[in-house]
Design an enzyme around this catalytic site. Structure first.
Site, short mmCIF file in Angstrom:
data_model
loop_
_atom_site.label_atom_id
_atom_site.label_comp_id
_atom_site.label_asym_id
_atom_site.label_seq_id
_atom_site.Cartn_x
_atom_site.Cartn_y
_atom_site.Cartn_z
N GLU A 1 43.13 -38.27 -50.51
CA GLU A 1 43.30 -36.84 -49.98
C GLU A 1 44.89 -36.27 -50.78
OE1 GLU A 1 40.63 -35.31 -48.55
OE2 GLU A 1 40.66 -36.56 -47.06
N HIS A 2 44.24 -34.83 -51.14
CA HIS A 2 45.54 -33.65 -51.58
C HIS A 2 45.89 -34.77 -52.50
CE1 HIS A 2 46.39 -31.49 -48.11
NE2 HIS A 2 45.83 -32.60 -47.38
N SER B 1 34.55 -28.78 -45.62
CA SER B 1 34.33 -27.89 -46.59
C SER B 1 32.40 -27.17 -46.30
CB SER B 1 33.84 -29.20 -47.91
OG SER B 1 34.72 -29.23 -47.87
N GLU C 1 38.48 -19.30 -53.64
CA GLU C 1 39.17 -19.57 -52.45
C GLU C 1 40.73 -18.95 -53.17
OE1 GLU C 1 39.23 -21.21 -49.65
OE2 GLU C 1 36.50 -22.43 -50.07
N TYR D 1 49.21 -25.15 -45.53
CA TYR D 1 48.04 -25.81 -47.29
C TYR D 1 48.72 -25.50 -48.48
CZ TYR D 1 44.23 -27.61 -50.72
OH TYR D 1 43.36 -28.33 -51.70
N ASP E 1 36.08 -30.06 -53.08
CA ASP E 1 34.74 -29.50 -52.25
C ASP E 1 34.08 -28.97 -52.46
OD1 ASP E 1 37.06 -30.73 -50.42
OD2 ASP E 1 37.43 -28.44 -49.87
N GLY F 1 35.31 -25.92 -39.37
CA GLY F 1 36.99 -26.57 -38.28
C GLY F 1 36.77 -27.95 -38.26
N ALA F 2 35.38 -28.15 -38.86
CA ALA F 2 35.70 -29.83 -38.83
C ALA F 2 36.17 -30.78 -39.94
CB ALA F 2 33.87 -30.28 -39.07
N GLY F 3 36.11 -29.74 -41.35
CA GLY F 3 37.05 -30.31 -42.60
C GLY F 3 35.90 -31.35 -42.72
C1 GLA Z 1 41.11 -29.33 -48.72
C2 GLA Z 1 40.71 -29.06 -50.16
C3 GLA Z 1 40.61 -29.82 -50.88
C4 GLA Z 1 41.59 -30.54 -50.55
C5 GLA Z 1 41.51 -30.77 -49.86
C6 GLA Z 1 42.47 -32.60 -49.24
O1 GLA Z 1 39.69 -29.98 -48.79
O2 GLA Z 1 39.67 -27.63 -49.98
O3 GLA Z 1 40.70 -29.11 -52.59
O4 GLA Z 1 42.48 -30.47 -51.32
O5 GLA Z 1 41.41 -30.03 -48.84
O6 GLA Z 1 42.32 -33.71 -49.93
#
Ligand code: GLA
Length: 381
Positions: free
Chosen positions: A31-32, A122, A156, A218, A168, A118-120
């Site tokens: 992640e990240h 994508s 984006e 972010y 994503d 908003g749930a992460g």
């Molecule tokens: C969001 C971004 C991705 C990634 C994640 C964290 O989903 O769109 O590119 O950076 O956060 O892993």
């Protein structure tokens, strides 16, 4: 969803549309790391975006969102950028295709989605990938899927204000049923891993929390990482991204960068190693190690990267307390879901407890989604 889209399309635009779909994503670990040139481990899911679309012979796009019950008409020049965020994703994809030499002319479309917002998961990448894929097919531009993912990512960056990585959009386009993808975000080399953990389930618990300013926070995380990488590269010119740096090289610049940037970089360098450890563990069928790495990631995201929140930490602690194999905040953070690797026999007790205890503490129940790893972008015949 397909029937609803088709009925509306017929009503507004008549016959002759083609239907395309693309997917939201999960990420097992990594992640990240994607904007730091590191590894990620995502997969596409059975929730996504579907669109019916047809060229209209004009120079304008007419887009209808079933979920917002709203229409937006826009031109294809830079100054035609629509106000509505949902339409800007489509506009951005058109513009980024044109910038790459692709043909885009006016078209009509109706679309809808079932990725919880908003749930992460994508939903925005699903939207971008669906349209990038569809437009490429419609106008036979012959752009490869790597570049289609970059079209979504640049949308984006340039039209929605989020300096995201490639994970994503990549997962949404390249996703394959029952497989996760180990992706090197620097080279875009990738490998599919069959994912069928016998005796375990993957489950998402959605906190239903969405923090404001998530995108500026972010972008700030990304800037911290780039700052740390730049400082390290003064001593080690081979470092282009944080993923190129060793832990001891980061130590060397500890006094030269803001403490906050140091913590962020510490997390990223640790996370890089955890992804590789998870790959090894998966090859051995060692899900206990996979789960332990997920907890470590959560710790880092919460304490070093600071993208968790009270609600997500609560869900993570509850998972630990109940001996759930692995649990962590997933995606960009600042709200959204935890992803949990749960033994079959613990599945029901865990989600029952999560609902009950979360509601007692925060006044509303979380949502629970079972994960089904599915195909990415495609035409629906
Ligand atoms: C969001 C971004 C991705 C990634 C994640 C964290 O989903 O769109 O590119 O950076 O956060 O892993």
């Amino acid at each position: 969803m397909k029937e609803r889209i088709h009925t509306k399309f017929k009503e507004l635009f008549g016959d002759g549309g083609r239907i395309f779909a693309s997917a939201g994503r999960i990420n097992l670990i990594g992640e990240h790391t994607d904007y730091n040139g590191g590894y990620v481990f995502p997969g596409a899911i059975d929730k996504g975006i579907m669109a019916e679309i047809k060229p209209n012979g004009k120079d304008k796009v007419r887009a209808f969102s079933l979920d917002y019950n709203a229409e937006c008409v826009f031109g294809l020049n830079e100054e035609d950028k629509p106000e509505e965020l949902w339409a800007r994703y489509i506009f951005g994809v058109c513009r980024e295709t044109i910038k790459r030499g692709g043909t885009v002319k006016g078209f009509d479309c109706v679309f809808a989605g079932d990725v919880p917002l908003g749930a992460g998961l994508s939903s925005s990448a699903a939207l971008e990938s669906c349209f990038a894929f569809a437009i490429n097919e419609l106008y036979q531009n012959g752009i490869d899927k790597f570049e289609l993912a970059k079209i979504g990512q640049s949308t984006e960056h340039n039209y929605c204000g989020v300096k995201c990585g490639i994970m994503d959009q990549f997962a949404s386009l390249f996703g394959k049923k029952d497989h996760l993808i180990l992706l090197n975000t620097k080279t875009l080399e990738h490998k599919y891993y069959p994912f069928n953990p016998v005796g375990y389930k993957l489950v998402l618990i959605d906190s239903k929390v969405k923090h404001e300013l998530a995108s500026s926070a972010y972008n700030k995380r990304r800037a911290s990482c780039e700052n740390a990488a730049k400082a390290i590269s003064k001593n080690h010119p081979e470092v282009e991204f944080l993923s190129d740096a060793k832990r001891i090289w980061l130590e060397e610049v500890k006094g030269q960068i803001p403490a906050e940037d140091f913590l962020r970089a510490q997390y990223v360098i640790g996370e890089m190693q955890r992804v590789l450890d998870v790959c090894d563990a998966l090859e051995r069928g060692d899900y206990e190690t996979v789960g332990e790495m997920m907890y470590q990631t959560h710790f880092g995201l919460s304490h070093l990267y600071e993208v968790s929140c009270e609600e997500l930490d609560f869900l993570n602690k509850l998972a630990r307390k109940m001996d759930v194999c692995g649990s962590r905040v997933m995606g960009g953070g600042f709200g959204g879901c935890t992803i949990n690797l749960v033994k079959d026999e613990l599945y029901q007790p865990f989600i029952d407890a999560a609902k009950k205890e979360y509601a007692a503490k925060f006044g509303h129940e979380p949502m629970v989604y079972d994960v089904v790893v599915s195909d990415g972008a495609r035409e629906i015949k």
